[in-house]
Write a protein that holds these residues in place. Sequence first.
Motif, short mmCIF file in Angstrom:
data_model
loop_
_atom_site.label_atom_id
_atom_site.label_comp_id
_atom_site.label_asym_id
_atom_site.label_seq_id
_atom_site.Cartn_x
_atom_site.Cartn_y
_atom_site.Cartn_z
N UNK A 90 15.79 13.79 6.76
CA UNK A 90 16.35 13.48 5.45
C UNK A 90 15.21 13.37 4.43
N UNK A 91 15.38 14.07 3.31
CA UNK A 91 14.34 14.02 2.29
C UNK A 91 14.13 12.58 1.82
N UNK A 92 12.86 12.20 1.71
CA UNK A 92 12.51 10.85 1.30
C UNK A 92 12.65 10.70 -0.20
N UNK A 93 12.94 9.47 -0.61
CA UNK A 93 12.90 9.12 -2.02
C UNK A 93 11.80 8.09 -2.22
N UNK A 94 11.01 8.29 -3.26
CA UNK A 94 10.04 7.29 -3.65
C UNK A 94 10.47 6.72 -5.00
N UNK A 95 10.57 5.40 -5.06
CA UNK A 95 10.95 4.71 -6.29
C UNK A 95 9.70 4.33 -7.07
N UNK A 96 9.77 4.49 -8.38
CA UNK A 96 8.62 4.19 -9.23
C UNK A 96 9.12 3.54 -10.51
N UNK A 97 8.98 2.22 -10.60
CA UNK A 97 9.35 1.52 -11.82
C UNK A 97 8.25 1.75 -12.85
N UNK A 98 8.62 2.31 -13.98
CA UNK A 98 7.66 2.69 -15.01
C UNK A 98 7.46 1.52 -15.98
N UNK A 99 6.27 0.94 -15.94
CA UNK A 99 5.93 -0.24 -16.73
C UNK A 99 5.07 0.18 -17.92
N UNK A 100 5.54 -0.15 -19.12
CA UNK A 100 4.82 0.24 -20.32
C UNK A 100 3.38 -0.25 -20.34
N UNK A 101 2.42 0.70 -20.47
CA UNK A 101 1.02 0.34 -20.56
C UNK A 101 0.37 -0.07 -19.26
N UNK A 102 1.08 0.04 -18.15
CA UNK A 102 0.53 -0.39 -16.85
C UNK A 102 0.39 0.79 -15.90
N UNK A 103 1.49 1.49 -15.63
CA UNK A 103 1.45 2.59 -14.67
C UNK A 103 2.12 3.85 -15.23
N UNK A 104 2.13 3.98 -16.55
CA UNK A 104 2.86 5.07 -17.19
C UNK A 104 1.96 6.05 -17.93
#
Length: 358
Positions: free
Chosen positions: A265-279
């Motif tokens: 099953x194809x994996x999903x990676x979740x990525x919460x996009x935080x302004x000015x941190x990891x975006x």
Amino acid sequence: MLPTVTPSAQTRVSKRHLLDLTDADLAEWMKQQGQPKFRVGQVWSWVFQRRADSFQMMSNLPAALRQRLEEDFVIFQADEAACQTSSDGTEKLLVRLSGGGEVECVLLRDGIRRSICVSSQVGCAMGCVFCASGLDGVERNLTRGEILEQMLRLQSRLPEDERLSHIVMMGMGEPLANLNNVLAALDVAKAEKGLGISPRRITISTVGLPPAIDRLAAADVPFNLAVSLHAPNEALRNELVPVNRKVGMDAVLQAADRYFAANGRRLTFEYVLLGGVNDDETCARQLVKLLKSRNVMLNVIPYNPVAGLPYLEPTKTAIAKFRQILEQGGVTVKFRQRKGGEIDAACGQLRRNRQTAG
């Protein structure tokens, strides 16, 4: 929908939670009552398909048996402490558990899909710095019955001609830290005599606990695995997901690769996009390098701000540039449309806001 008038909390706690019983448990109880085994299937049919919330509704059971069931068991053991509904149809419940604590669960309507997001623990021990669920740590694991009750409570909010289509174990808590009870509940959810939801429409989300991921792979059930990555490099992930300091990103990625190899099953990676941190663009390029050779879907979730935390929603410009770099780099990416923002739909927000107000 469940009635507003329910047995007292004391009465419910004194009885066994029906949803914690296995087929064998209920069959043994029926045997003790001098009842045939087929009564087990009748009870489950009323609970899961016909949405019964009381034993007296089970009209094809003898009246004496209904009375005995009512004396020994309760179907719904928790209370609905709060409910919020968004203009997009999203409904969020705060459930007060008889065993202590409160958890959240969510019903999402999207076209013909009726998806639910379900909790596995009271609180969370993973410590993701931007998440409301873990601000007070973890109190305890939920039982199988407490997980199933969330599913049934959300199902009860649908019209009779609608049914649940998808389940995501992505509410409060780390599902893989309560794997036995999560798998026991999902066994019922996927069973034809349960909710009848295909395991291919069931997703288990994790921050990445390699031994538990390997256990999940060994269970040989084609559930979808979603790994909450949130950062493209070790240093930033250590900052955002503190449990990573004990685990390491490489170990998480390797365990995810093993899961893919085991069930395809194809994996999903979740990525919460935080302004000015990891975006920023650097993070986007690092993600491309990390994921382009893997058969994965990257699910990017613009941050839903939580009161009292310093993290911000990313700007539209930052989102657009981030997406452009990922797509040009060959990463399959989906930007999740935020649903339920007006009703504290981010995980843990409703519980946290009520605690603060109290």
